[in-house]
Design a protein around this motif. Structure first.
Motif, PDB file in Angstrom:
ATOM      1  N   GLY A  39      40.359  39.358  32.384  1.00 29.90           N
ATOM      2  CA  GLY A  39      40.951  38.053  32.186  1.00 29.90           C
ATOM      3  C   GLY A  39      42.401  37.920  32.591  1.00 29.90           C
ATOM      4  N   THR A  40      43.046  39.023  32.974  1.00 31.25           N
ATOM      5  CA  THR A  40      44.458  39.005  33.356  1.00 31.25           C
ATOM      6  C   THR A  40      44.594  39.107  34.872  1.00 31.25           C
ATOM      7  OG1 THR A  40      45.108  40.054  31.279  1.00 31.25           O
ATOM      8  CG2 THR A  40      46.683  40.153  33.097  1.00 31.25           C
ATOM      9  N   ALA A  41      45.429  38.254  35.467  1.00 29.78           N
ATOM     10  CA  ALA A  41      45.642  38.271  36.911  1.00 29.78           C
ATOM     11  C   ALA A  41      46.109  39.647  37.358  1.00 29.78           C
ATOM     12  CB  ALA A  41      46.662  37.213  37.305  1.00 29.78           C
ATOM     13  N   PHE A  42      45.468  40.165  38.404  1.00 28.70           N
ATOM     14  CA  PHE A  42      45.772  41.516  38.863  1.00 28.70           C
ATOM     15  C   PHE A  42      46.335  41.524  40.282  1.00 28.70           C
ATOM     16  CE2 PHE A  42      44.190  45.718  40.525  1.00 28.70           C
ATOM     17  CZ  PHE A  42      45.080  46.494  39.822  1.00 28.70           C
ATOM     18  N   THR A  43      45.646  40.855  41.207  1.00 33.78           N
ATOM     19  CA  THR A  43      46.135  40.813  42.581  1.00 33.78           C
ATOM     20  C   THR A  43      45.464  39.658  43.312  1.00 33.78           C
ATOM     21  OG1 THR A  43      46.560  42.142  44.574  1.00 33.78           O
ATOM     22  CG2 THR A  43      44.366  42.312  43.606  1.00 33.78           C
ATOM     23  N   VAL A  44      46.072  39.276  44.426  1.00 34.46           N
ATOM     24  CA  VAL A  44      45.481  38.306  45.340  1.00 34.46           C
ATOM     25  C   VAL A  44      45.461  38.936  46.721  1.00 34.46           C
ATOM     26  CG1 VAL A  44      45.719  36.044  46.447  1.00 34.46           C
ATOM     27  CG2 VAL A  44      46.303  36.315  44.030  1.00 34.46           C
ATOM     28  N   THR A  45      44.322  38.879  47.381  1.00 36.16           N
ATOM     29  CA  THR A  45      44.212  39.424  48.728  1.00 36.16           C
ATOM     30  C   THR A  45      43.580  38.391  49.637  1.00 36.16           C
ATOM     31  OG1 THR A  45      43.408  41.306  50.051  1.00 36.16           O
ATOM     32  CG2 THR A  45      41.920  40.453  48.368  1.00 36.16           C
ATOM     33  N   MET A  46      43.915  38.434  50.901  1.00 39.48           N
ATOM     34  CA  MET A  46      43.300  37.560  51.888  1.00 39.48           C
ATOM     35  C   MET A  46      42.087  38.269  52.457  1.00 39.48           C
ATOM     36  SD  MET A  46      45.229  34.971  51.636  1.00 39.48           S
ATOM     37  CE  MET A  46      44.533  33.979  52.964  1.00 39.48           C
TER      38      MET A  46
END
Length: 298
Positions: A39-46
């Motif tokens: 539930g916790t934001a970890f990473t954003v990838t394209m």
């Protein structure tokens, strides 16, 4: 799920004929994927949409966070819609099993990584010096009882990989990673605008299929062999990594210390071995047989 390709109107110019044409072209889709952990934001990838659960699971393997199927309790898409009210499928929440704790090094990550990004997504160089859960014994330590790999098998893998790249056939704009058995059977192939993503999708598939560690397998990639790709292979227990382009010096160093056979410039005409050549049968008999096979194919 999200679209893998998208049509765009383009202007095509050809120098020899000095011609200009308006036409449609097919492009590989690139969209952000946010990964949340518990539930916790970890990473954003394209990434290119498709096999997103494999990508999420493989990313966690590559971070040294998990290495067994039972450590991942669930993967689910979170609600999200675009400007037209359609589900975007661009946010995934990974629920870890009770007792599974993220390594300290993953807690200081930058929030964003690009589709070309590997080591650049970590807070420091030290953060990528993870302790691999699987140890890959070098061929010098533990020779394969079935014998060394044949050169003609290694030379055949780029062609097998290319023949299965359906998205590349349509767009010319994605990387590929293929996992092969020691007999040359294609076990899993994944494509993505990011070469690191393609490998993560393969290792995530393996984790979800309860196949880790991936001993007696060969990872063939369409690009170069970077340090990050060798590290991903190490964390998945893959003993052989082959690339159609060159490795970096750091990739070769890591391959030597981790026991991985590293192959570059992999072609049907030959290849270079940068670490642990003893996994490949380079005896005169094997070389003669390879030359005969290649001659028959020309």
């Amino acid at each position: 799920m999200g679209r893998v390709t998208q049509r765009h109107r383009i202007t095509r110019y050809r120098t020899a004929e000095a011609t200009i044409r308006q036409r449609e072209d097919v492009l590989a889709v690139e969209e952000p994927l946010e990964l949340r952990v518990n539930g916790t934001a970890f990473t954003v990838t394209m990434r290119t949409p498709g096999e997103d659960f494999d990508l999420a699971a493989g990313f966690l393997v590559s971070e040294g966070a998990i290495w067994a199927k039972e450590q991942l309790a669930a993967l689910r898409y979170c609600a999200g819609v675009d400007e037209n009210g359609r589900q975007t499928f661009n946010v995934i929440d990974a629920e870890l099993s009770p007792g599974v704790v993220l390594p300290d090094t993953t807690m200081e990550r930058h929030v964003y990584t690009s589709s070309a990004c590997g080591i650049c997504g970590s807070a420091s160089i030290d953060a990528v010096s993870k302790s691999a859960h699987f140890r890959i014994a070098s061929p010098e330590e533990a020779p394969d009882p079935a014998g060394a790999l044949l050169p003609e098998l290694i030379s055949s893998l780029p062609g097998k990989l290319r023949a299965s790249q359906q998205v590349f056939d349509r767009t010319g704009g994605v990387h590929a990673a293929g996992l092969f058995s020691y007999s040359g059977e294609l076990l899993c192939l994944r494509e993505d605008v990011g070469r690191h993503n393609a490998v993560d999708k393969v290792t995530g598939w393996a984790l979800r299929e309860d196949r880790l560690p991936l001993d007696r397998t060969i990872l063939q990639v369409s690009g170069r062999a970077s340090f990050e790709l060798v590290q991903k292979a190490q964390l998945a227990g893959i003993p052989v990594l082959a690339a159609v382009s060159a490795p970096s010096s750091l990739a070769a160093d890591l391959a030597r210390t981790s026991g991985i056979t590293l192959i570059g410039f992999s072609r049907d005409t030959g290849f270079n071995i940068y670490a642990h050549p003893d996994r490949i049968d380079l005896s005169p008999g094997a070389r003669d047989r390879t030359a005969t096979v290649q001659s028959a194919g020309t």
